[in-house]
Design a protein around this motif. Structure first.
Motif, PDB file in Angstrom:
ATOM      1  N   UNK A 108       0.836  -1.205   0.000  1.00 34.41           N
ATOM      2  CA  UNK A 108       0.000   0.000   0.000  1.00 34.41           C
ATOM      3  C   UNK A 108       0.875   1.261   0.000  1.00 34.41           C
ATOM      4  N   UNK A 109       1.952   1.289   0.777  1.00 39.42           N
ATOM      5  CA  UNK A 109       2.858   2.446   0.793  1.00 39.42           C
ATOM      6  C   UNK A 109       3.538   2.620  -0.564  1.00 39.42           C
ATOM      7  N   UNK A 110       3.984   1.469  -1.119  1.00 37.37           N
ATOM      8  CA  UNK A 110       4.681   1.552  -2.406  1.00 37.37           C
ATOM      9  C   UNK A 110       3.736   2.025  -3.493  1.00 37.37           C
ATOM     10  N   UNK A 111       2.484   1.525  -3.470  1.00 36.87           N
ATOM     11  CA  UNK A 111       1.521   1.965  -4.481  1.00 36.87           C
ATOM     12  C   UNK A 111       1.209   3.472  -4.319  1.00 36.87           C
ATOM     13  N   UNK A 112       1.112   3.940  -3.080  1.00 36.37           N
ATOM     14  CA  UNK A 112       0.882   5.388  -2.865  1.00 36.37           C
ATOM     15  C   UNK A 112       2.035   6.236  -3.400  1.00 36.37           C
ATOM     16  N   UNK A 113       3.234   5.785  -3.129  1.00 35.49           N
ATOM     17  CA  UNK A 113       4.416   6.506  -3.622  1.00 35.49           C
ATOM     18  C   UNK A 113       4.465   6.466  -5.146  1.00 35.49           C
ATOM     19  N   UNK A 114       4.111   5.298  -5.714  1.00 38.22           N
ATOM     20  CA  UNK A 114       4.151   5.164  -7.174  1.00 38.22           C
ATOM     21  C   UNK A 114       3.065   6.034  -7.814  1.00 38.22           C
ATOM     22  N   UNK A 115       1.928   6.153  -7.193  1.00 39.08           N
ATOM     23  CA  UNK A 115       0.853   6.992  -7.736  1.00 39.08           C
ATOM     24  C   UNK A 115       1.281   8.467  -7.718  1.00 39.08           C
ATOM     25  N   UNK A 116       1.963   8.891  -6.716  1.00 34.13           N
ATOM     26  CA  UNK A 116       2.409  10.282  -6.615  1.00 34.13           C
ATOM     27  C   UNK A 116       3.497  10.565  -7.682  1.00 34.13           C
ATOM     28  N   UNK A 117       4.413   9.607  -7.858  1.00 40.07           N
ATOM     29  CA  UNK A 117       5.477   9.801  -8.856  1.00 40.07           C
ATOM     30  C   UNK A 117       4.905   9.744 -10.260  1.00 40.07           C
ATOM     31  N   UNK A 118       3.897   8.955 -10.474  1.00 39.38           N
ATOM     32  CA  UNK A 118       3.330   8.816 -11.817  1.00 39.38           C
ATOM     33  C   UNK A 118       2.631  10.096 -12.264  1.00 39.38           C
ATOM     34  N   UNK A 119       2.276  10.958 -11.375  1.00 40.07           N
ATOM     35  CA  UNK A 119       1.658  12.230 -11.736  1.00 40.07           C
ATOM     36  C   UNK A 119       2.719  13.262 -12.144  1.00 40.07           C
ATOM     37  N   UNK A 120       3.940  13.120 -11.651  1.00 41.12           N
ATOM     38  CA  UNK A 120       4.977  14.117 -11.896  1.00 41.12           C
ATOM     39  C   UNK A 120       6.064  13.653 -12.866  1.00 41.12           C
ATOM     40  N   UNK A 121       6.232  12.348 -13.032  1.00 41.76           N
ATOM     41  CA  UNK A 121       7.341  11.827 -13.825  1.00 41.76           C
ATOM     42  C   UNK A 121       6.799  11.014 -14.987  1.00 41.76           C
ATOM     43  N   UNK A 122       7.655  10.915 -16.001  1.00 43.90           N
ATOM     44  CA  UNK A 122       7.315  10.122 -17.172  1.00 43.90           C
ATOM     45  C   UNK A 122       7.636   8.676 -16.895  1.00 43.90           C
ATOM     46  N   UNK A 123       7.061   7.835 -17.730  1.00 40.46           N
ATOM     47  CA  UNK A 123       7.227   6.400 -17.509  1.00 40.46           C
ATOM     48  C   UNK A 123       8.663   5.957 -17.711  1.00 40.46           C
ATOM     49  N   UNK A 124       9.448   6.769 -18.452  1.00 38.42           N
ATOM     50  CA  UNK A 124      10.829   6.373 -18.678  1.00 38.42           C
ATOM     51  C   UNK A 124      11.775   6.951 -17.613  1.00 38.42           C
ATOM     52  N   UNK A 125      11.168   7.643 -16.702  1.00 40.36           N
ATOM     53  CA  UNK A 125      12.033   8.233 -15.658  1.00 40.36           C
ATOM     54  C   UNK A 125      12.514   7.127 -14.738  1.00 40.36           C
ATOM     55  N   UNK A 126      13.795   7.237 -14.340  1.00 37.74           N
ATOM     56  CA  UNK A 126      14.327   6.180 -13.480  1.00 37.74           C
ATOM     57  C   UNK A 126      13.568   6.059 -12.151  1.00 37.74           C
ATOM     58  N   UNK A 127      13.144   7.083 -11.567  1.00 39.13           N
ATOM     59  CA  UNK A 127      12.428   6.976 -10.284  1.00 39.13           C
ATOM     60  C   UNK A 127      11.066   6.319 -10.502  1.00 39.13           C
ATOM     61  N   UNK A 128      10.433   6.717 -11.692  1.00 38.30           N
ATOM     62  CA  UNK A 128       9.139   6.097 -11.981  1.00 38.30           C
ATOM     63  C   UNK A 128       9.308   4.591 -12.148  1.00 38.30           C
ATOM     64  N   UNK A 129      10.307   4.187 -12.896  1.00 37.84           N
ATOM     65  CA  UNK A 129      10.536   2.766 -13.120  1.00 37.84           C
ATOM     66  C   UNK A 129      10.920   2.051 -11.830  1.00 37.84           C
ATOM     67  N   UNK A 130      11.709   2.719 -10.980  1.00 39.64           N
ATOM     68  CA  UNK A 130      12.105   2.095  -9.700  1.00 39.64           C
ATOM     69  C   UNK A 130      10.905   1.916  -8.797  1.00 39.64           C
ATOM     70  N   UNK A 131      10.019   2.923  -8.778  1.00 37.32           N
ATOM     71  CA  UNK A 131       8.827   2.804  -7.920  1.00 37.32           C
ATOM     72  C   UNK A 131       7.901   1.722  -8.438  1.00 37.32           C
ATOM     73  N   UNK A 132       7.797   1.648  -9.789  1.00 37.83           N
ATOM     74  CA  UNK A 132       6.940   0.600 -10.342  1.00 37.83           C
ATOM     75  C   UNK A 132       7.509  -0.783 -10.068  1.00 37.83           C
ATOM     76  N   UNK A 133       8.832  -0.881 -10.211  1.00 42.41           N
ATOM     77  CA  UNK A 133       9.465  -2.166  -9.937  1.00 42.41           C
ATOM     78  C   UNK A 133       9.248  -2.565  -8.472  1.00 42.41           C
ATOM     79  N   UNK A 134       9.290  -1.633  -7.558  1.00 44.29           N
ATOM     80  CA  UNK A 134       9.073  -1.928  -6.115  1.00 44.29           C
ATOM     81  C   UNK A 134       7.648  -2.387  -5.877  1.00 44.29           C
ATOM     82  N   UNK A 135       6.687  -1.704  -6.573  1.00 41.00           N
ATOM     83  CA  UNK A 135       5.281  -2.131  -6.414  1.00 41.00           C
ATOM     84  C   UNK A 135       5.084  -3.542  -6.960  1.00 41.00           C
TER      85      UNK A 135
END
Length: 463
Positions: free
Chosen positions: A266-293
């Motif tokens: 649930x925490x990882x999904x919340x963090x990933x949802x917040x990053x997905x609003x500000x970052x592109x899918x190719x952004x390393x943080x976006x990909x790292x958060x998605x990989x964690x989820x």
């Protein structure tokens, strides 16, 4: 004939009366003195009429019969008692009796039987009135011998009474000895069959409550009930695990790892949802958060699957355990049934042993009591007053015979006097003259001595 005529006749014939009286008295006295003297003595024996047996302690029922005393009298006067008395006194070996036997029988027959008959003629038996005593009397010419005969009969009766009581007991003891031996063999055979049956079937007792197999059956029954409960619970959890992806099962809900993974996801999904609003899918943080989820979701699914698999495996194990326990219970039930069937046979053999034991014990007890009573020397007859040699003879009784001869002589003299008078009838009074002449009498002349008054007057005139 009047009384006065009878007195006149007796006065005239007094010599016949006196002579007859003297002859009868003298003859009786001479015969009495010439007769052999007879002596009599008695022995008194006491019967245990209502006593108890000294060995068994039981009341003697045969002695309560009404004919008991008559039976005892017949026993005393029996030939068997007489023969035993002859043997006890040793009369058959005495020379005097041997000589007498030869003279009377010329050696024909048995001297014992002859002596027994002789003694029976000498003996008289009479019961005492309203008591349990018997008087044994003996009569004979020898006072010492009659005392021996009376005491000999009492002793012989005492011995025979004991022998009559002991002989049936000795025969019964022989019978019981054979019965005890047979019953002992039966008991040993029954015990041997019981031991062999126990060894063959492995049984110790007829009580199934003390049997290990029965206890094991009860334990398996308890285990089956418990396994059935556990298997039913495991099946219910398995069905819940199969529905809704297994996420709502109690095992998943209660699993701490799954709950932690859910929180992290649930925490990882919340963090990933917040990053997905500000970052592109190719952004390393976006990909790292998605990989964690994705990683946490994969771990959560893996944990839920492992938990459900564990529940399913546990259900299968419990159901297998239930089947194993049920199979063991079925086998144990069959074994217990077989043991119960064998135990029924064991019960029959145990009862056979008990019956044989009871029969043997009863026969052994009767044998012991019978042997003890058969060896008893306590007789029901006791000699109360032994006979002693009499000092005076009972017959002939000279005094009694003389008194009786006086009475008989007087009566016979009177009868002879009357008969003599009737044979030669004479006129002895005025009554006789009246009866003969049938005429009145004018007067009588007194013959003989004048009356006393004339004698007194004549004496007075002389003086």
């Amino acid at each position: 004939m009047t009384f006065s005529q009878l007195l006149t006749i007796l006065r005239a014939r007094y010599k016949i009366i006196v002579l007859t009286l003297l002859v009868i008295v003298l003859a009786t006295a001479a015969v009495s003195l010439a007769l052999p003297k007879t002596y009599k003595t008695s022995t008194t024996v006491l019967l245990n009429y209502k006593g108890a047996d000294p060995v068994s302690g039981s009341v003697l029922p045969a002695q309560l019969a009404s004919g008991y005393m008559a039976t005892q009298i017949d026993i005393v006067t029996s030939r068997r008692v007489a023969l035993k008395a002859v043997d006890n006194l040793g009369l058959a070996d005495q020379p005097a009796f041997k000589q007498r036997f030869q003279q009377l029988t010329h050696g024909n027959g048995s001297i014992r039987e002859w002596l027994a008959d002789t003694l029976l003629k000498m003996v008289e038996v009479a019961p005492s009135r309203e008591s349990s005593m018997i008087e044994i009397s003996a009569k004979g010419g020898d006072p010492a011998f009659v005392a021996q005969v009376a005491n000999g009969f009492a002793t012989a009766y005492q011995q025979l009474n004991l022998q009559i009581k002991v002989e049936p007991l000795q025969q019964a003891a022989k019978y019981f000895t054979g019965q005890v031996a047979a019953l002992r063999a039966n008991l040993e055979d029954a015990q041997g069959k019981l031991s062999a049956y126990q060894q063959e079937h492995g049984l110790v007792s007829t009580d199934n409550r003390l049997d290990v197999e029965t206890a094991r059956l009860n334990d398996l029954s308890s285990q089956l009930v418990q396994a059935q409960g556990q298997a039913a619970e495991a099946s219910s959890r398995g069905r819940q695990a199969m529905g809704s992806g297994g996420r709502d099962s109690p095992d998943v809900v209660s699993n701490m790892l799954v709950q932690n993974l859910k929180s992290s996801l649930a925490l990882a999904e919340g963090k990933f949802a917040q990053l997905s609003q500000n970052l592109d899918v190719n952004h390393p943080q976006y990909q790292a958060a998605k990989a964690e989820v994705d990683r946490l979701r994969a771990e959560l699914n893996s944990s839920i699957g492992a938990t459900n698999n564990a529940v399913a495996n546990n259900g299968r194990i419990l159901r297998q355990r239930e089947a194993e326990v049920r199979a063991a219970l079925t086998a144990q039930t069959a074994k217990v049934f077989q043991l119960n069937h064998a135990r029924d046979g064991l019960s029959v053999l145990v009862k056979d042993v008990e019956s044989a034991q009871h029969a043997y014990d009863a026969a052994a007890q009767r044998l012991t009591q019978t042997e003890l009573e058969g060896q008893s020397h306590q007789s029901d007859v006791s000699v109360l007053n032994p006979a002693v040699a009499p000092l005076f003879a009972i017959s002939p009784n000279v005094r009694l015979n003389v008194v009786l001869s006086i009475l008989l002589g007087a009566m016979l003299g009177l009868a002879l006097a009357v008969l003599a008078e009737l044979a030669n009838r004479r006129v002895r009074s005025s009554t006789d003259l009246i009866n003969v002449l049938k005429a009145p009498v004018l007067g009588t002349i007194a013959w003989g001595r004048p009356p006393r008054r004339f004698a007194f007057s004549r004496l007075f005139l002389t003086r």
